[in-house]
Scaffold this motif. Structure first.
Motif, PDB file in Angstrom:
ATOM      1  N   UNK A  37       0.870  -1.178   0.000  1.00 14.74           N
ATOM      2  CA  UNK A  37       0.000   0.000   0.000  1.00 14.74           C
ATOM      3  C   UNK A  37       0.902   1.222   0.000  1.00 14.74           C
ATOM      4  N   UNK A  38       0.498   2.256  -0.727  1.00 13.88           N
ATOM      5  CA  UNK A  38       1.360   3.431  -0.816  1.00 13.88           C
ATOM      6  C   UNK A  38       0.759   4.628  -0.097  1.00 13.88           C
ATOM      7  N   UNK A  39       1.495   5.739  -0.101  1.00 13.51           N
ATOM      8  CA  UNK A  39       1.078   6.928   0.616  1.00 13.51           C
ATOM      9  C   UNK A  39      -0.188   7.552   0.028  1.00 13.51           C
ATOM     10  N   UNK A  40      -0.469   7.246  -1.238  1.00 10.04           N
ATOM     11  CA  UNK A  40      -1.704   7.737  -1.852  1.00 10.04           C
ATOM     12  C   UNK A  40      -2.924   6.920  -1.444  1.00 10.04           C
ATOM     13  N   UNK A  41      -2.689   5.817  -0.731  1.00  6.30           N
ATOM     14  CA  UNK A  41      -3.779   4.954  -0.320  1.00  6.30           C
ATOM     15  C   UNK A  41      -4.101   3.845  -1.298  1.00  6.30           C
ATOM     16  N   UNK A  97       7.773   9.590 -12.926  1.00 11.11           N
ATOM     17  CA  UNK A  97       9.023   9.240 -12.237  1.00 11.11           C
ATOM     18  C   UNK A  97       9.006   7.831 -11.662  1.00 11.11           C
ATOM     19  N   UNK A  98      10.182   7.268 -11.551  1.00  9.79           N
ATOM     20  CA  UNK A  98      10.336   5.977 -10.887  1.00  9.79           C
ATOM     21  C   UNK A  98       9.816   6.067  -9.457  1.00  9.79           C
ATOM     22  N   UNK A  99       9.199   4.978  -9.003  1.00  4.32           N
ATOM     23  CA  UNK A  99       8.669   4.819  -7.650  1.00  4.32           C
ATOM     24  C   UNK A  99       7.417   5.658  -7.381  1.00  4.32           C
ATOM     25  N   UNK A 100       6.861   6.337  -8.410  1.00  5.86           N
ATOM     26  CA  UNK A 100       5.536   6.933  -8.221  1.00  5.86           C
ATOM     27  C   UNK A 100       4.536   5.823  -7.941  1.00  5.86           C
ATOM     28  N   UNK A 101       4.729   4.669  -8.593  1.00  7.09           N
ATOM     29  CA  UNK A 101       4.074   3.423  -8.216  1.00  7.09           C
ATOM     30  C   UNK A 101       5.090   2.574  -7.479  1.00  7.09           C
ATOM     31  N   UNK A 102       4.648   1.869  -6.457  1.00  9.76           N
ATOM     32  CA  UNK A 102       5.560   1.041  -5.677  1.00  9.76           C
ATOM     33  C   UNK A 102       6.353   0.092  -6.575  1.00  9.76           C
ATOM     34  N   UNK A 103       7.658   0.033  -6.325  1.00 12.06           N
ATOM     35  CA  UNK A 103       8.544  -0.966  -6.940  1.00 12.06           C
ATOM     36  C   UNK A 103       8.565  -0.895  -8.463  1.00 12.06           C
ATOM     37  N   UNK A 104       8.242   0.261  -9.026  1.00  9.76           N
ATOM     38  CA  UNK A 104       8.142   0.403 -10.482  1.00  9.76           C
ATOM     39  C   UNK A 104       9.041   1.537 -10.952  1.00  9.76           C
ATOM     40  N   UNK A 105       9.735   1.296 -12.071  1.00  9.43           N
ATOM     41  CA  UNK A 105      10.613   2.300 -12.648  1.00  9.43           C
ATOM     42  C   UNK A 105       9.849   3.375 -13.403  1.00  9.43           C
ATOM     43  N   UNK A 106      10.601   4.173 -14.166  1.00 10.04           N
ATOM     44  CA  UNK A 106       9.975   5.236 -14.957  1.00 10.04           C
ATOM     45  C   UNK A 106       8.945   4.666 -15.920  1.00 10.04           C
ATOM     46  N   UNK A 107       7.869   5.426 -16.122  1.00  7.60           N
ATOM     47  CA  UNK A 107       6.835   5.023 -17.064  1.00  7.60           C
ATOM     48  C   UNK A 107       6.636   6.119 -18.094  1.00  7.60           C
ATOM     49  N   UNK A 108       6.380   5.707 -19.324  1.00 10.02           N
ATOM     50  CA  UNK A 108       6.035   6.629 -20.399  1.00 10.02           C
ATOM     51  C   UNK A 108       4.522   6.548 -20.584  1.00 10.02           C
ATOM     52  N   UNK A 109       3.838   7.659 -20.384  1.00 13.76           N
ATOM     53  CA  UNK A 109       2.372   7.687 -20.410  1.00 13.76           C
ATOM     54  C   UNK A 109       1.888   8.500 -21.607  1.00 13.76           C
ATOM     55  N   UNK A 110       0.816   8.024 -22.245  1.00 13.30           N
ATOM     56  CA  UNK A 110       0.219   8.748 -23.365  1.00 13.30           C
ATOM     57  C   UNK A 110      -1.250   8.370 -23.463  1.00 13.30           C
ATOM     58  N   UNK A 111      -2.013   9.206 -24.145  1.00 14.29           N
ATOM     59  CA  UNK A 111      -3.447   8.988 -24.317  1.00 14.29           C
ATOM     60  C   UNK A 111      -3.709   8.678 -25.784  1.00 14.29           C
ATOM     61  N   UNK A 112      -4.461   7.609 -26.039  1.00 14.46           N
ATOM     62  CA  UNK A 112      -4.768   7.222 -27.410  1.00 14.46           C
ATOM     63  C   UNK A 112      -6.117   7.807 -27.827  1.00 14.46           C
ATOM     64  N   UNK A 113      -6.444   7.661 -29.102  1.00 11.72           N
ATOM     65  CA  UNK A 113      -7.606   8.341 -29.687  1.00 11.72           C
ATOM     66  C   UNK A 113      -8.934   7.902 -29.074  1.00 11.72           C
ATOM     67  N   UNK A 114      -8.964   6.747 -28.425  1.00  8.59           N
ATOM     68  CA  UNK A 114     -10.186   6.281 -27.771  1.00  8.59           C
ATOM     69  C   UNK A 114     -10.388   6.908 -26.400  1.00  8.59           C
ATOM     70  N   UNK A 115      -9.414   7.729 -25.961  1.00  7.68           N
ATOM     71  CA  UNK A 115      -9.518   8.379 -24.669  1.00  7.68           C
ATOM     72  C   UNK A 115      -8.916   7.601 -23.525  1.00  7.68           C
ATOM     73  N   UNK A 116      -8.211   6.517 -23.818  1.00 14.52           N
ATOM     74  CA  UNK A 116      -7.614   5.692 -22.769  1.00 14.52           C
ATOM     75  C   UNK A 116      -6.160   6.077 -22.527  1.00 14.52           C
ATOM     76  N   UNK A 117      -5.751   6.010 -21.280  1.00 13.29           N
ATOM     77  CA  UNK A 117      -4.370   6.288 -20.907  1.00 13.29           C
ATOM     78  C   UNK A 117      -3.585   4.977 -20.906  1.00 13.29           C
ATOM     79  N   UNK A 118      -2.501   4.978 -21.658  1.00 13.58           N
ATOM     80  CA  UNK A 118      -1.634   3.806 -21.809  1.00 13.58           C
ATOM     81  C   UNK A 118      -0.266   4.149 -21.237  1.00 13.58           C
ATOM     82  N   UNK A 119       0.376   3.189 -20.620  1.00 13.00           N
ATOM     83  CA  UNK A 119       1.727   3.371 -20.105  1.00 13.00           C
ATOM     84  C   UNK A 119       2.648   2.276 -20.623  1.00 13.00           C
ATOM     85  N   UNK A 120       3.918   2.630 -20.774  1.00 14.69           N
ATOM     86  CA  UNK A 120       4.980   1.672 -21.039  1.00 14.69           C
ATOM     87  C   UNK A 120       6.002   1.802 -19.916  1.00 14.69           C
ATOM     88  N   UNK A 121       6.563   0.687 -19.492  1.00 17.36           N
ATOM     89  CA  UNK A 121       7.604   0.721 -18.475  1.00 17.36           C
ATOM     90  C   UNK A 121       8.526  -0.475 -18.696  1.00 17.36           C
TER      91      UNK A 121
END
Length: 311
Positions: A37-41, A97-121
């Protein structure tokens, strides 16, 4: 780029209306392991046979649905290259940034034409599956708890402009169009099934007027017997079932669809097809969803909820 670029769905962040109820569902009924569990709950969970730290992240919110889906890529070099490719294609990206999610490195985030948020890590801390890495056992005690899916398998997302989404996933991210369902007039795609591996799909998109909607997150079961056992457990816990147990004609998957306490649909799914990238995509007409059993092969029935109920 199959199995060298984008590897697999790695995590989903799901909005739930009551965090305690959501945790009880995914941890105690689904049988997933809580890993932090993280500080964001937010609460982090994984399926028993997943190696990495977490695949499902729950966030309490005032409306249900999906915040984002993340895909793991081969390494940091691949992450950087894919971000460059996305920018060249005209997609705006954001570095998380790395560790914004627990135990996870940097993520590349983008929004596709359907309105969904996609990430790569590329990086997530290993957690293990309880079987060991040397002379491993074939299963762990965790695999007998609750419904006990093996992994997060795929998601079906609903929104507009899915032809634009298809082009981005195929041309930039290296996915393969495996199967598609045509619109009633046969002139466009109603649903597309995309794979970055040799699975029947790693992600799918359905044409829908509202952007950014979640149809379902799917969890892989070992066998048809395990799908049926999942149905028993759902009934024991009064989990509302939407469709099934049945088989799809599309993807050949054995399935039950049901809803978590917040109304997010989930699927217990047995994979039954291994398409390679050189295989031509299979085509289904819209009428085939009923007459040829595309959605429900057993009853040859089109369930209205499948086309209309999203979160």
């Amino acid at each position: 780029m199959a199995m060298t670029g984008v590897l697999r769905p790695g995590h989903v962040q799901i909005r739930v209306l009551d965090l305690d109820e959501g945790v009880r569902h995914y941890r105690d009924v689904m049988g997933m392991e809580e890993t932090g569990r993280d500080e964001q709950g937010r609460v982090y969970l994984k399926c028993w046979d997943e190696i990495d730290h977490a695949s499902v992240v729950l966030r309490q919110a005032d409306r249900a649905g999906l915040d984002f889906i993340g895909f793991k890529v081969l390494n940091v070099k691949t992450l950087n290259q894919l971000e460059a490719d996305l920018k060249e294609y005209g997609v705006k990206t954001e570095r998380i940034p790395a560790r914004e999610m627990l135990e996870t490195g940097e993520r590349v985030r983008f929004v596709v034409a359907s309105g969904h948020t996609i990430e790569l890590y590329a990086e997530k801390a290993p957690h293990g599956n309880g079987c060991g890495g040397v002379n491993p056992t074939p299963w762990s005690p965790q695999s007998e708890r609750g419904i006990a899916p093996r992994r997060l398998d795929h998601a079906l997302l609903y929104g507009p402009n899915i032809e634009e989404v298809r082009k981005l996933f195929v041309d930039v991210l290296g996915f393969t169009l495996v199967e598609h369902i045509l619109t009633p007039d046969g002139k466009a795609n109603q649903v597309i099934f995309l794979s970055c591996s040799i699975k029947s799909h790693d992600i799918a998109f359905g044409e829908f007027p509202e952007p950014g909607k979640l149809h379902h997150c799917s969890f892989l079961m070992d066998s048809w017997d395990h799908v049926l056992r999942a149905g028993d457990i759902m009934s024991m816990h009064k989990v509302p079932v939407d469709i099934g147990p049945t088989r799809h004609g599309v993807t050949r998957g054995c399935t039950i669809y049901a809803f978590d306490p917040s109304g997010n649909r989930f699927e217990t799914f047995k994979e039954d097809r291994t398409p390679y990238p050189d295989h031509a995509p299979l085509t289904w007409t819209f009428d085939g969803l009923v007459g040829e059993g595309g959605l429900d092969y057993v009853q040859r029935k089109l369930h209205e909820t499948f086309l209309t109920v999203v979160s």
